[in-house]
Design an enzyme around this catalytic site. Structure first.
Site, PDB file in Angstrom:
ATOM      1  N   ASP A 143      -5.405  -3.261  -2.860  1.00  0.00           N
ATOM      2  CA  ASP A 143      -4.375  -3.074  -1.839  1.00  0.00           C
ATOM      3  C   ASP A 143      -3.816  -4.406  -1.335  1.00  0.00           C
ATOM      4  O   ASP A 143      -4.556  -5.270  -0.869  1.00  0.00           O
ATOM      5  CB  ASP A 143      -5.013  -2.307  -0.682  1.00  0.00           C
ATOM      6  CG  ASP A 143      -4.004  -1.773   0.315  1.00  0.00           C
ATOM      7  OD1 ASP A 143      -2.973  -2.431   0.532  1.00  0.00           O
ATOM      8  OD2 ASP A 143      -4.259  -0.701   0.883  1.00  0.00           O
ATOM      9  N   SER A 157       0.835  -1.193   0.000  1.00  0.00           N
ATOM     10  CA  SER A 157       0.000   0.000   0.000  1.00  0.00           C
ATOM     11  C   SER A 157       0.876   1.252   0.000  1.00  0.00           C
ATOM     12  O   SER A 157       1.703   1.428  -0.874  1.00  0.00           O
ATOM     13  CB  SER A 157      -0.964  -0.045   1.202  1.00  0.00           C
ATOM     14  OG  SER A 157      -1.945   0.954   1.093  1.00  0.00           O
TER      15      SER A 157
END
Length: 216
Positions: free
Chosen positions: A180, A50
């Protein structure tokens, strides 16, 4: 990329955490300032999920931690800007933030640089919701790794940071629905460790890890 050192192999692992990635970047910048060193040059592999993936890719591109701090300070408010009331209501039924600002910021940061042009070995987790499988973006640091080298860095950054409920899935890599990597590897330390031990065949006793953790 530097030659492999199997006597001492150092991994930098960077957690997810959205805009809080600013703290990880600031810590690295402070280390550079205090120790008068190039932090990235002391690591043989960098892994990040992320926002940690964005920082990892930026270090691979050759940006300094201070430049990454400046990126977050300058463009963070645009990406995570305050929502008007109508948009807050819409959040009940859709993603909190549009992907446009994030994508534009990442294009500005990485330009046309590809994953294969990284100066560091990178392992960037994402997740393919289309076929319910993990998807790890890697630099071509082994002869077996030929898939991701030509992929623009900004698309890899978009894929690893497409947090569910916050952003739509990333669909710019071969039409896959990537989200993510934090959904399965918010702490990517094991991802980097497995890469070192299996693919690169580094003895476990030679591995050292510095983890940039945003959790308390």
């Amino acid at each position: 990329m530097a030659d492999l050192n199997r006597d001492r192999f150092q991994i930098l692992s960077l957690d997810g955490g959205g805009i809080k990635g600013l703290f990880s970047a600031a810590l690295l910048a402070k280390l550079e300032e205090d120790l008068q060193v190039n932090v990235a040059s002391h690591f043989d592999l960098i892994t990040g999920t992320s926002t940690g993936g964005i920082i990892a890719l930026a270090l691979g591109k050759g940006l300094s931690p201070q430049q990454i701090v400046d990126f977050y300070v300058r463009l963070g408010p645009k990406i995570f800007g305050r929502r008007r009331l109508l948009r807050r209501v819409r959040w009940l039924f859709s993603r909190k933030y549009p992907q446009d600002e994030l994508g534009a910021a990442l294009r500005e940061c990485f330009g046309d640089t590809t994953v294969g042009e990284s100066r560091k070995r990178l392992v960037i987790p994402s997740y393919n919701v289309g076929n319910d499988q993990v998807y790890v973006i890697k630099t071509p640091h082994h002869t077996r790794l030929m898939r991701d080298g030509r992929q623009p860095m900004w698309t890899a950054a978009l894929a690893t940071s497409a947090a569910p409920t916050y952003f739509p899935s990333c669909q710019v890599i071969d039409g896959m629905r990537l989200i993510d990597g934090g959904v399965w590897a918010n702490n990517p330390t094991m991802v980097g460790l497995v890469e070192a031990l299996t693919l690169l065949e580094i003895p476990i006793g030679s591995v050292r890890v510095l983890r940039g953790c945003l959790k308390t």
